[in-house]
Scaffold this motif. Structure first.
Motif, PDB file in Angstrom:
ATOM      1  N   GLY A  83       0.818  -1.209   0.000  1.00  0.00           N
ATOM      2  CA  GLY A  83       0.000   0.000   0.000  1.00  0.00           C
ATOM      3  C   GLY A  83       0.852   1.259   0.000  1.00  0.00           C
ATOM      4  O   GLY A  83       0.557   2.236  -0.698  1.00  0.00           O
ATOM      5  N   GLY A  84       1.947   1.230   0.776  1.00  0.00           N
ATOM      6  CA  GLY A  84       2.844   2.376   0.817  1.00  0.00           C
ATOM      7  C   GLY A  84       3.485   2.653  -0.529  1.00  0.00           C
ATOM      8  O   GLY A  84       3.622   3.809  -0.942  1.00  0.00           O
ATOM      9  N   ILE A  85       3.855   1.576  -1.240  1.00  0.00           N
ATOM     10  CA  ILE A  85       4.454   1.743  -2.568  1.00  0.00           C
ATOM     11  C   ILE A  85       3.456   2.356  -3.539  1.00  0.00           C
ATOM     12  O   ILE A  85       3.795   3.269  -4.314  1.00  0.00           O
ATOM     13  N   LEU A  86       2.212   1.867  -3.507  1.00  0.00           N
ATOM     14  CA  LEU A  86       1.183   2.404  -4.404  1.00  0.00           C
ATOM     15  C   LEU A  86       0.907   3.883  -4.118  1.00  0.00           C
ATOM     16  O   LEU A  86       0.774   4.699  -5.038  1.00  0.00           O
ATOM     17  N   ILE A  87       0.811   4.213  -2.839  1.00  0.00           N
ATOM     18  CA  ILE A  87       0.558   5.605  -2.459  1.00  0.00           C
ATOM     19  C   ILE A  87       1.749   6.482  -2.845  1.00  0.00           C
ATOM     20  O   ILE A  87       1.585   7.609  -3.328  1.00  0.00           O
ATOM     21  N   PHE A  88       2.975   5.945  -2.658  1.00  0.00           N
ATOM     22  CA  PHE A  88       4.174   6.683  -3.049  1.00  0.00           C
ATOM     23  C   PHE A  88       4.168   6.983  -4.544  1.00  0.00           C
ATOM     24  O   PHE A  88       4.438   8.115  -4.973  1.00  0.00           O
ATOM     25  N   LEU A  89       3.822   5.984  -5.350  1.00  0.00           N
ATOM     26  CA  LEU A  89       3.798   6.165  -6.809  1.00  0.00           C
ATOM     27  C   LEU A  89       2.728   7.177  -7.223  1.00  0.00           C
ATOM     28  O   LEU A  89       2.939   7.984  -8.139  1.00  0.00           O
ATOM     29  N   ALA A  90       1.574   7.135  -6.527  1.00  0.00           N
ATOM     30  CA  ALA A  90       0.522   8.113  -6.824  1.00  0.00           C
ATOM     31  C   ALA A  90       1.001   9.526  -6.513  1.00  0.00           C
ATOM     32  O   ALA A  90       0.728  10.474  -7.255  1.00  0.00           O
ATOM     33  N   GLY A  91       1.733   9.673  -5.408  1.00  0.00           N
ATOM     34  CA  GLY A  91       2.275  10.978  -5.046  1.00  0.00           C
ATOM     35  C   GLY A  91       3.299  11.474  -6.046  1.00  0.00           C
ATOM     36  O   GLY A  91       3.327  12.654  -6.403  1.00  0.00           O
ATOM     37  N   VAL A  92       4.154  10.553  -6.529  1.00  0.00           N
ATOM     38  CA  VAL A  92       5.156  10.927  -7.530  1.00  0.00           C
ATOM     39  C   VAL A  92       4.471  11.421  -8.801  1.00  0.00           C
ATOM     40  O   VAL A  92       4.899  12.408  -9.409  1.00  0.00           O
ATOM     41  N   LEU A 125     -12.410   9.137  -8.935  1.00  0.00           N
ATOM     42  CA  LEU A 125     -11.960  10.464  -8.532  1.00  0.00           C
ATOM     43  C   LEU A 125     -11.873  10.606  -7.016  1.00  0.00           C
ATOM     44  O   LEU A 125     -10.884  11.103  -6.484  1.00  0.00           O
ATOM     45  N   MET A 126     -12.931  10.171  -6.287  1.00  0.00           N
ATOM     46  CA  MET A 126     -12.956  10.314  -4.836  1.00  0.00           C
ATOM     47  C   MET A 126     -12.583   9.017  -4.122  1.00  0.00           C
ATOM     48  O   MET A 126     -11.766   9.026  -3.201  1.00  0.00           O
ATOM     49  N   ALA A 127     -13.214   7.936  -4.509  1.00  0.00           N
ATOM     50  CA  ALA A 127     -12.952   6.642  -3.861  1.00  0.00           C
ATOM     51  C   ALA A 127     -12.229   5.727  -4.839  1.00  0.00           C
ATOM     52  O   ALA A 127     -12.742   4.681  -5.229  1.00  0.00           O
ATOM     53  N   GLY A 128     -11.043   6.132  -5.220  1.00  0.00           N
ATOM     54  CA  GLY A 128     -10.237   5.342  -6.135  1.00  0.00           C
ATOM     55  C   GLY A 128      -9.335   4.372  -5.401  1.00  0.00           C
ATOM     56  O   GLY A 128      -9.418   4.224  -4.171  1.00  0.00           O
ATOM     57  N   PRO A 129      -8.444   3.699  -6.125  1.00  0.00           N
ATOM     58  CA  PRO A 129      -7.521   2.751  -5.483  1.00  0.00           C
ATOM     59  C   PRO A 129      -6.691   3.384  -4.369  1.00  0.00           C
ATOM     60  O   PRO A 129      -6.453   2.757  -3.334  1.00  0.00           O
ATOM     61  N   GLY A 130      -6.262   4.630  -4.573  1.00  0.00           N
ATOM     62  CA  GLY A 130      -5.460   5.299  -3.546  1.00  0.00           C
ATOM     63  C   GLY A 130      -6.217   5.474  -2.246  1.00  0.00           C
ATOM     64  O   GLY A 130      -5.687   5.208  -1.159  1.00  0.00           O
ATOM     65  N   SER A 131      -7.479   5.920  -2.337  1.00  0.00           N
ATOM     66  CA  SER A 131      -8.304   6.110  -1.142  1.00  0.00           C
ATOM     67  C   SER A 131      -8.574   4.790  -0.435  1.00  0.00           C
ATOM     68  O   SER A 131      -8.519   4.705   0.793  1.00  0.00           O
TER      69      SER A 131
END
Length: 209
Positions: A83-92, A125-131
């Motif tokens: 999960g941290g990797i996915l969130i990190f990639l979304a932030g990048v 947009l609101m409840a996507g994979p990142g959320s």
């Protein structure tokens, strides 16, 4: 008293994580593009439906998270790291100004489609994979109180989306699209830091697992 402060700190962390990953302000141009062909009544209905559907999507994953873990044999350290990797990639992607919603423009039609309130407004947009990943990561290995806090904080985020969407015209005129773009990059930086923190915490748990 100490436990109350811990819960308050946890709530602030959860809210910051959700705000950064969903970024209601940066979503404004996307929202306005989607509802461009709608009349005022259709816009009101789209906002209500979008925030409601988004809330229940994340709610379902938060509540069923433990069942999903058991069903697929997932471990908390592995989930935190992934999960941290996915969130990190979304932030990048956000820091580099890559638009994760490029395909949303394809949803625009000459005539307004009310189903856009569900997709792409509510999800992704609101409840996507990142959320979803963020929510499940925050509740993994925690008790019912923390789970309630996560649900409540995402509810606040949904309400914030509703208010910002309602004031969309005013906000765009006051801030301008350039400022909104800068805010998006700042949120992206926050997301990358949160992602790195989750990965580190996941490895710490793995060592003690």
């Amino acid at each position: 008293m100490d436990s109350l402060l811990i819960y308050i700190g946890f709530a602030i962390t959860v809210f910051t994580g959700f705000f950064a990953i969903t970024n209601p302000i940066a979503n404004l141009p996307v929202y306005m593009s989607i509802v461009e062909k709608a009349n005022e009544e259709q816009k009101k209905e789209a906002k209500r439906k979008a925030v409601t559907v988004a809330f229940f999507i994340v709610l379902a994953f938060v509540i069923l998270g433990k069942i999903i873990f058991s069903l697929f044999g997932l471990t908390i350290p592995a989930f935190k790291i992934a999960g941290g990797i996915l969130i990190f990639l979304a932030g990048v992607d956000m820091v580099r100004s890559r638009d994760s919603n490029d395909d949303i423009e394809d949803e625009k039609k000459n005539r307004f489609d009310p189903n856009v309130a569900i997709s792409p407004l509510a999800t992704p947009l609101m409840a996507g994979p990142g959320s979803i990943v963020t929510a499940m990561t925050f509740v993994s290995g925690r008790g019912w109180i923390e789970m309630g806090i996560v649900i409540a904080m995402f509810g606040v985020i949904c309400l914030l989306h509703f208010v910002i969407f309602r004031m969309s015209g005013l906000i765009i005129r006051r801030l301008g699209k350039n400022v909104i773009g800068v805010i998006g990059r700042i949120m992206g930086l926050i997301i990358t830091v949160i992602g790195v923190g989750m990965v580190i915490n996941g490895f710490e748990l793995l060592i003690d697992f």
